[in-house]
Design a protein around this motif. Sequence first.
Motif, short mmCIF file in Angstrom:
data_model
loop_
_atom_site.label_atom_id
_atom_site.label_comp_id
_atom_site.label_asym_id
_atom_site.label_seq_id
_atom_site.Cartn_x
_atom_site.Cartn_y
_atom_site.Cartn_z
N SER A 173 52.68 37.97 32.07
CA SER A 173 51.26 38.07 31.74
C SER A 173 50.56 36.77 32.12
O SER A 173 51.08 35.67 31.94
N ALA A 174 49.34 36.91 32.65
CA ALA A 174 48.60 35.75 33.13
C ALA A 174 47.95 35.01 31.96
O ALA A 174 47.43 35.62 31.02
N VAL A 175 47.98 33.67 32.02
CA VAL A 175 47.24 32.86 31.05
C VAL A 175 45.75 32.95 31.38
O VAL A 175 44.91 33.15 30.51
N LEU A 176 45.42 32.82 32.67
CA LEU A 176 44.03 32.93 33.13
C LEU A 176 43.93 34.05 34.15
O LEU A 176 44.71 34.10 35.10
N SER A 177 42.97 34.95 33.94
CA SER A 177 42.68 36.00 34.92
C SER A 177 41.19 35.95 35.26
O SER A 177 40.34 36.05 34.37
N VAL A 178 40.92 35.73 36.53
CA VAL A 178 39.53 35.76 37.02
C VAL A 178 39.36 37.06 37.79
O VAL A 178 40.12 37.34 38.72
N ARG A 179 38.39 37.87 37.38
CA ARG A 179 38.22 39.22 37.94
C ARG A 179 36.82 39.40 38.52
O ARG A 179 35.83 39.35 37.79
N ASP A 180 36.75 39.55 39.86
CA ASP A 180 35.48 39.83 40.54
C ASP A 180 34.36 38.88 40.10
O ASP A 180 33.21 39.30 39.89
N LEU A 181 34.67 37.62 40.00
CA LEU A 181 33.71 36.64 39.51
C LEU A 181 32.64 36.36 40.56
O LEU A 181 32.95 36.00 41.69
N THR A 182 31.39 36.50 40.16
CA THR A 182 30.25 36.17 41.02
C THR A 182 29.34 35.21 40.27
O THR A 182 28.96 35.47 39.13
N ILE A 183 29.04 34.09 40.91
CA ILE A 183 28.19 33.05 40.29
C ILE A 183 26.94 32.90 41.14
O ILE A 183 27.02 32.57 42.33
#
Length: 543
Positions: free
Chosen positions: A2-12
């Motif tokens: 399992s991931a500690v950090l998951s970034v999903r389709d992040l748009t800034i």
Amino acid sequence: MSAVLSVRDLTISLPSGADRPFAAERISFDVNAGEILCLLGESGSGKSIISFSVMGLLPHNVRVSAGEILLDGENLLALSPEALRAKRGDDVAMIFQEPMTALNPVMTCGDQLDELLAEHTKLDAAARKTKTIAMFNAVTLPEPERIYASYPHQLSGGQRQRIMIAMALILEPKLIIADEPTTALDVTTQAEVLSLIKTLQRERGTAVLFITHDMGVVAEIADRVVVLQHGKQVEAGSKIQVLTQPREDYTKMLIASVPSITPPEARQQFSGAAALSVNSLCKTYTSGGWFQAKRETRAANVVSFDVRPGETVGIVGESGSGKSTVARCITRLIDPTKGEMHLGETRLDLGDRGQLKQARKRIQIIFQDPYRSLDPRQRVGDAIIEGPLNFGVSRDVAVKRAEDLMRLVRLSPDVLSRYPNEFSGGQRQRISIARALALEPDVLICDEAVSALDVSVQAQVLELLEEIQQRLKLAIVFITHDLRVAAQICDRILVMSKGNVVEQGATRDVFVAPQHEYTRALLASAPGREFQFAQVNAVPGTA
């Protein structure tokens, strides 16, 4: 896993008027426990803005417009400011690039960690100090009790960076974000800090998101790599796959821009009279007095070398080795304690400031940070013509020369009316080169002139310097802590340690068969030295 950090389709999203609508667009990756994931890319690729979004530190006019940031399955973007503040330090911590701007200059290092423990734990003062001293030991800081009572300015760059690492680790977070933590460090300190991060990460099982533009660092520390360009995800995979079998043109261009640490065969033999001759140069600083014992520090001790027209002599060594002291003595920005310096037939070490004016026209310096060496309130055109005007050149001739120099450094003359903040770092360094050449010098001193640049921009500036040198027959003194750059651009090398020249000779001789133990240690510390990068050619149009 399992991931500690998951970034999903992040748009800034960036504010209106920016050069593009998004700082990052549909970015996705995971960072697992005990893993180091490197975000790799050039300035403006979106690396740091992604890390700031994880920490909740985005500027007020920049916002996450889509996607999720999950820490152990919890969406950080949905948390209140108070809940996110509690997460910072406890679960996620950040090591910033420049510790002197991240640390509080009016608090001792011990008090800064104590403040963190007081905010996030219920430990009493004695327990907090014990934990802080233990953390200083864990990050291999010498004399922890002395460091505890010291202010940031009293420590070296490597020690300050260790303080930042200690602050990030002391609450044992699940995720550490390291934002270019070794960019400004010399090669041996960089190797020590990278080794420390790897060791602590392995022992504690911490997930690490490591942000860098340095391919050698990626080769040294990464498990997996995500390549970014202009806010978009270009390529992702294991370190071995990305660095040895890159699929995308942009990744191939980055790898092709990495200088080899193996020097080429000597370009040519340089003969004739030296453009610059330095003999037994010494610079000693004296401190103390009155109620303190006087102490002498020899920043440069009996340094001697010659540079001939068209030749590049490199000076390498760690921070504090005396490299920049030598450069500043040569240009008389500081006065040497003793020794002789000849610019052709002119003695640089003699005479007052007025007598030095004509000589100084013939020797110019390019500093490491062009944003600090250029006046932010002065248009770049005015900065370039200022020198010639001071030496009696008419404005029309000076402006024409500035326009020609802009073409020489591959910028449009149209930009002469702009201010420094309107340019990228690489463009500002090109402007600094043009300003240094405006007085048509015989000798050019480059003091860490490319160390802060992206790898591809660095390659372009080095190529430009070499082209200008061949055209104008400049003698160049090239000061750097980047051994890969020194290997490719320098004809001869001086290796300095604690103010002394410990070894000098042809670059290939020094790099292939170093004679001094310090030189061998310096070369062994180069990040990614043994890694075999993909043998690719730069792809046009991908920078």
